[in-house]
Each structure stands twice: as structure tokens, then as C-alpha cells.
Design an enzyme around this catalytic site. Sequence first.
Site, PDB file in Angstrom:
ATOM      1  N   ARG A 105       0.834  -1.209   0.000  1.00 46.45           N
ATOM      2  CA  ARG A 105       0.000   0.000   0.000  1.00 46.45           C
ATOM      3  C   ARG A 105       0.868   1.257   0.000  1.00 46.45           C
ATOM      4  NH1 ARG A 105      -3.910   2.318   4.215  1.00 46.45           N
ATOM      5  NH2 ARG A 105      -5.436   3.403   2.918  1.00 46.45           N
TER       6      ARG A 105
ATOM      7  N   HIS B  39       0.528   4.256  -2.685  1.00 48.20           N
ATOM      8  CA  HIS B  39       0.219   5.628  -2.266  1.00 48.20           C
ATOM      9  C   HIS B  39       1.377   6.577  -2.537  1.00 48.20           C
ATOM     10  CE1 HIS B  39      -3.598   5.052   0.356  1.00 48.20           C
ATOM     11  NE2 HIS B  39      -3.524   4.124  -0.568  1.00 48.20           N
ATOM     12  N   ASP B  40       2.594   6.062  -2.626  1.00 49.98           N
ATOM     13  CA  ASP B  40       3.688   6.944  -3.041  1.00 49.98           C
ATOM     14  C   ASP B  40       3.585   7.223  -4.536  1.00 49.98           C
ATOM     15  OD1 ASP B  40       6.005   8.506  -2.878  1.00 49.98           O
ATOM     16  OD2 ASP B  40       7.231   6.825  -3.587  1.00 49.98           O
TER      17      ASP B  40
ATOM     18  N   GLY C 258       4.167  10.880  -8.366  1.00 54.69           N
ATOM     19  CA  GLY C 258       5.058   9.825  -8.854  1.00 54.69           C
ATOM     20  C   GLY C 258       5.807   9.133  -7.725  1.00 54.69           C
TER      21      GLY C 258
ATOM     22  N   ASP D 139       8.351   9.055  -5.784  1.00 51.82           N
ATOM     23  CA  ASP D 139       9.443   9.963  -5.406  1.00 51.82           C
ATOM     24  C   ASP D 139       9.605  10.040  -3.891  1.00 51.82           C
ATOM     25  OD1 ASP D 139       7.170  11.312  -4.617  1.00 51.82           O
ATOM     26  OD2 ASP D 139       7.867  13.264  -5.330  1.00 51.82           O
TER      27      ASP D 139
ATOM     28  N   SER E 192       7.605  11.014  -1.773  1.00 54.80           N
ATOM     29  CA  SER E 192       6.984  12.208  -1.164  1.00 54.80           C
ATOM     30  C   SER E 192       6.093  11.811   0.013  1.00 54.80           C
ATOM     31  CB  SER E 192       6.186  12.992  -2.206  1.00 54.80           C
ATOM     32  OG  SER E 192       5.306  12.140  -2.914  1.00 54.80           O
TER      33      SER E 192
ATOM     34  N   ASN F  25      -4.129   8.457   3.827  1.00 56.76           N
ATOM     35  CA  ASN F  25      -2.808   7.960   4.227  1.00 56.76           C
ATOM     36  C   ASN F  25      -2.683   7.700   5.728  1.00 56.76           C
ATOM     37  OD1 ASN F  25      -1.636   7.776   1.715  1.00 56.76           O
ATOM     38  ND2 ASN F  25      -0.938   9.920   1.710  1.00 56.76           N
TER      39      ASN F  25
ATOM     40  N   PRO G 107      -7.455   7.006  -5.628  1.00 51.49           N
ATOM     41  CA  PRO G 107      -8.837   6.631  -5.958  1.00 51.49           C
ATOM     42  C   PRO G 107      -9.646   6.351  -4.696  1.00 51.49           C
ATOM     43  CG  PRO G 107      -7.215   5.176  -7.046  1.00 51.49           C
ATOM     44  CD  PRO G 107      -6.461   6.015  -6.067  1.00 51.49           C
TER      45      PRO G 107
ATOM     46  N   HIS H 201      -4.926  -6.315  -3.018  1.00 53.96           N
ATOM     47  CA  HIS H 201      -5.883  -6.587  -1.934  1.00 53.96           C
ATOM     48  C   HIS H 201      -5.986  -8.079  -1.631  1.00 53.96           C
ATOM     49  CE1 HIS H 201      -8.059  -2.428  -2.466  1.00 53.96           C
ATOM     50  NE2 HIS H 201      -6.833  -2.322  -2.000  1.00 53.96           N
ATOM     51  N   THR H 202      -5.051  -8.853  -2.107  1.00 50.03           N
ATOM     52  CA  THR H 202      -4.916 -10.264  -1.737  1.00 50.03           C
ATOM     53  C   THR H 202      -4.397 -10.420  -0.302  1.00 50.03           C
ATOM     54  OG1 THR H 202      -3.721 -12.313  -2.261  1.00 50.03           O
ATOM     55  CG2 THR H 202      -2.593 -10.312  -2.780  1.00 50.03           C
TER      56      THR H 202
ATOM     57  N   ASP I 142      -1.513 -14.174  -3.649  1.00 50.36           N
ATOM     58  CA  ASP I 142      -1.930 -15.144  -4.673  1.00 50.36           C
ATOM     59  C   ASP I 142      -3.147 -14.583  -5.408  1.00 50.36           C
ATOM     60  OD1 ASP I 142      -4.030 -15.399  -2.912  1.00 50.36           O
ATOM     61  OD2 ASP I 142      -3.523 -17.419  -2.253  1.00 50.36           O
TER      62      ASP I 142
HETATM   63  C1  HEM Z   1      -8.830   1.793  -7.005  1.00 50.27           C
HETATM   64  C2  HEM Z   1      -7.741   1.573  -6.315  1.00 50.27           C
HETATM   65  C3  HEM Z   1      -7.684   1.329  -4.855  1.00 50.27           C
HETATM   66  C4  HEM Z   1      -8.513   1.729  -3.853  1.00 50.27           C
HETATM   67  C5  HEM Z   1      -9.767   2.569  -3.947  1.00 50.27           C
HETATM   68  C6  HEM Z   1      -7.988   1.214  -2.616  1.00 50.27           C
HETATM   69  C7  HEM Z   1      -8.535   1.409  -1.367  1.00 50.27           C
HETATM   70  C8  HEM Z   1      -8.095   0.841  -0.209  1.00 50.27           C
HETATM   71  C9  HEM Z   1      -8.697   1.011   1.089  1.00 50.27           C
HETATM   72  C10 HEM Z   1      -9.919   1.886   1.383  1.00 50.27           C
HETATM   73  C11 HEM Z   1      -8.003   0.264   1.972  1.00 50.27           C
HETATM   74  C12 HEM Z   1      -8.276   0.115   3.473  1.00 50.27           C
HETATM   75  C13 HEM Z   1      -7.633   1.210   4.257  1.00 50.27           C
HETATM   76  C14 HEM Z   1      -8.005   1.198   5.711  1.00 50.27           C
HETATM   77  O1  HEM Z   1      -8.977   0.568   6.126  1.00 50.27           O
HETATM   78  O2  HEM Z   1      -7.320   1.823   6.507  1.00 50.27           O
HETATM   79  C15 HEM Z   1      -6.952  -0.387   1.246  1.00 50.27           C
HETATM   80  C16 HEM Z   1      -6.039  -1.251   1.810  1.00 50.27           C
HETATM   81  C17 HEM Z   1      -5.015  -1.810   1.098  1.00 50.27           C
HETATM   82  N1  HEM Z   1      -4.663  -1.548  -0.207  1.00 50.27           N
HETATM   83 FE1  HEM Z   1      -5.786  -0.583  -1.563  1.00 50.27          FE
HETATM   84  N2  HEM Z   1      -6.857   0.496  -2.886  1.00 50.27           N
HETATM   85  C18 HEM Z   1      -6.636   0.553  -4.225  1.00 50.27           C
HETATM   86  C19 HEM Z   1      -5.578  -0.003  -4.910  1.00 50.27           C
HETATM   87  C20 HEM Z   1      -4.523  -0.641  -4.316  1.00 50.27           C
HETATM   88  C21 HEM Z   1      -3.312  -1.030  -4.989  1.00 50.27           C
HETATM   89  C22 HEM Z   1      -2.996  -0.712  -6.446  1.00 50.27           C
HETATM   90  C23 HEM Z   1      -2.543  -1.664  -4.079  1.00 50.27           C
HETATM   91  C24 HEM Z   1      -1.170  -2.262  -4.234  1.00 50.27           C
HETATM   92  C25 HEM Z   1      -0.698  -2.771  -5.347  1.00 50.27           C
HETATM   93  C26 HEM Z   1      -3.281  -1.690  -2.843  1.00 50.27           C
HETATM   94  C27 HEM Z   1      -2.869  -2.313  -1.690  1.00 50.27           C
HETATM   95  C28 HEM Z   1      -3.569  -2.297  -0.500  1.00 50.27           C
HETATM   96  C29 HEM Z   1      -3.204  -3.106   0.634  1.00 50.27           C
HETATM   97  C30 HEM Z   1      -2.098  -4.122   0.682  1.00 50.27           C
HETATM   98  C31 HEM Z   1      -4.097  -2.778   1.664  1.00 50.27           C
HETATM   99  C32 HEM Z   1      -4.087  -3.319   3.094  1.00 50.27           C
HETATM  100  C33 HEM Z   1      -3.188  -2.446   3.932  1.00 50.27           C
HETATM  101  C34 HEM Z   1      -2.918  -2.953   5.333  1.00 50.27           C
HETATM  102  O3  HEM Z   1      -3.359  -4.040   5.707  1.00 50.27           O
HETATM  103  O4  HEM Z   1      -2.250  -2.216   6.078  1.00 50.27           O
HETATM  104  N3  HEM Z   1      -4.458  -1.033  -3.010  1.00 50.27           N
HETATM  105  N4  HEM Z   1      -7.022  -0.016  -0.073  1.00 50.27           N
END
Ligand code: HEM
Length: 327
Positions: free
Chosen positions: A65, A69-70, A75, A77, A79, A94, A164, A194-195, A254
Site C-alpha cells: 500500500r 500511495h507513493d 510519482g 518519489d 513524497s 494515508n 482513488p 488486496h490479496t 496469490d
Molecule cells: C482503485 C484503487 C484502490 C482503492 C480505492 C484502494 C482502497 C483501499 C482502502 C480503502 C483500503 C483500506 C484502508 C483502511 O482501512 O485503513 C486499502 C487497503 C489496502 N490496499 Fe488498496 N486500494 C486501491 C488499490 C490498491 C493497490 C494498487 C494496491 C497495491 C498494489 C493496494 C494495496 C492495498 C493493501 C495491501 C491494503 C491493506 C493495507 C494494510 O493491511 O495495512 N491497493 N485499499
Amino acid sequence: MTAALGAATVLALALLCLTVVPSHAALQVGFYRGKCNGTDVEATIKSIVAARFGRDRSIVPALLRLQFHDCFVRGCDASILLDGSGTEKTARPNLSVRGYDLIDQAKAALESKCPGVVSCADIIVVATRDAVVLGGGTQYTYAVQTGRRDGNISVASDATRNLPGDSFSAPQAIAAFRAKGLSASDMVLLLGGHTVGLTHCSFILNRLYNYNGSGKPDPAMDPAFVAMLKSRCPQTSTVDNTVLLDHGTPTTVDNSYYKQLLARRGVLKVDQNIASDSATNATVRALAGGSSSFPALFGGAMVRMGGIQVLTGTQGQIRKSCRVVKK
Ligand code: HEM
């Protein structure tokens, strides 16, 4: 979908990913080779990530994540790492980002070997790759490109504007990724992040109890899954509990996430949306059936995400502390 059709779709997807979006030309694999007084930079980072993973597997979602988010804000970087009032890390999306301490640890180890050489931006990308391999196995190994420099600017509103939203429709999410030079298939692959990891109940209460003001759960969700999530996220709870993002194999990298989506067990609205939208549904289905092709495809998409708007050459700087711009 038949197995043969599934394989063909995955192959087509692989070719699409390889041909449409090139990775960043100014970066290179092994940029730090021979540049750190005999220290192997990537091996140093890897050993720090491995030690942390041994104590805490949640470093995998934390770093995934963090890189996302970086890279999506000014980009890749670093930041997001800058401390201070009003910097990116203070922006709402964040507030639950983690992993900063591991980046600090790697930076300190490298500064002691070769000061001013390795950027914080590269540490994020290398450490994330190492975490993905630990979380998924060696088939997830991908060659990261390096040579990024660190940015000097970090503004909270940039994060709010560029990241997003959790309830984005598939077209909205595609547009957000396109704005960063990534394709719709990259978007589906990267959401595969989100795996692993967690979300907070506050992001899904509306889906569970009052979807679009209906007073009912989101009909796109499996009712048994709704019931299970409700027990974890009571409507009146004063505590913002967490729920797993992938209820199949929550701590393993996975393709189970995609299988969950097809079973209507996507946790965030955006997750479920990519399974139902006609622009992304075929990719979701191909990946759900493509456990052997997902690792390389995911790695390719991570490399392309790592190429977003990078600073190279004499742009930006190499920070001394990842939290502070060097004067
Ligand atoms: C449309 C794109 C995306 C949206 C709207 C989104 C949104 C979110 C949200 C709302 C959470 C939960 C945050 C929380 O409850 O504090 C989350 C967690 C997470 N996101 Fe995304 N995400 C997106 C794309 C991505 C991408 C591209 C990745 C990595 C390649 C990613 C990796 C993760 C991971 C690993 C978590 C769990 C973090 C943790 O357990 O600390 N996400 N995301």
C-alpha cells in the site's frame, strides 16, 4: 469459461500488458550495482524486510500500500515519507498507511555503508518487491528497476486528489489509473494487492447496513458474507474494527482475491465493482483461473506502477533521512 479459453485470455492479457505500457526507460535493473562501497544494496534491503517478515507478516500489505500511495501522488518519489504539517502522510487516505519505520531502518543501514547514494524512492520499491516474494513465494520474483531520486515536495491535498476512492466505479478507477499511464488491465492486476491486508469497518458500514440509502445491504454482496462481516462490524460499534480484504487466503499473495470477487465476497465496493463491470470482468475471471500466470503479470504491473512520473538523473535529490528534505 473453459480452461482453454481461460488460458488464452490470460495469454492475451499478458501480451497486452507487455506491449501497451512500457516500463520507465530512464530507470534500470541493478542501478546500484558497484555503487555502494562493496555493499549489495538490494541484498541489504532484502535482509531487513525478511527479518521483519519473520516477526510480522503484515509488513507485506503495509509495503504494497505504501508503494501504491507513493507512486500515485507526484510519482514514485518518496513524497509520502516526508514528515511535517500538511504533508501527504497527514491526508486522510494515508492515515492508516504503515511501513515507514522499515524504510527508515533500510535507509539508515545503507547510509552507514554509502551515504547519499540510495534514494528513499528506490528503497520503497525494492522493499515492496521483497515483501511480495516473501508473501507469495519465489514465483513472485520480479526484477525491479532502480535509479529514482527523491522529491522535495509533499502536500496533503495532492494525496486526496490523486488516490482513488474506495467506492469508485470501475470506469472511475480505470480513469484514475489511466491518468497515471496505467491500463485497465494494470488496474485489475494491481488491485490484486488486496490479496493481503485489512480494511477498517468504517469503509464498508454503508455496504453492510444502508447501501445507497436503501436501509439494506449492498445486493452485490453474498448475503452469508454480509452476515459474517456484520458480526465483525456492528453498526453501533464505537470501535473501528478491521476486516480482511481477502477472506480466502488473507496473508498469502496469490490470485485468491479474484476468486473471492467472483463469489461476491469483495470487501470494498471498488473491489466488487471490477468483477461486475463489463470493461474489467473478463480480466477478473481470467486472473481467478490463472494461478500460474498471476505472479508474473502482477510483477509486471508493479514494475510499471514503479515507473510513474519518476525523477531520475539530476532531478530531485537523495535524502539523508527519508523523512526530511535535505537542505
Ligand atoms: C482503485 C484503487 C484502490 C482503492 C480505492 C484502494 C482502497 C483501499 C482502502 C480503502 C483500503 C483500506 C484502508 C483502511 O482501512 O485503513 C486499502 C487497503 C489496502 N490496499 Fe488498496 N486500494 C486501491 C488499490 C490498491 C493497490 C494498487 C494496491 C497495491 C498494489 C493496494 C494495496 C492495498 C493493501 C495491501 C491494503 C491493506 C493495507 C494494510 O493491511 O495495512 N491497493 N485499499
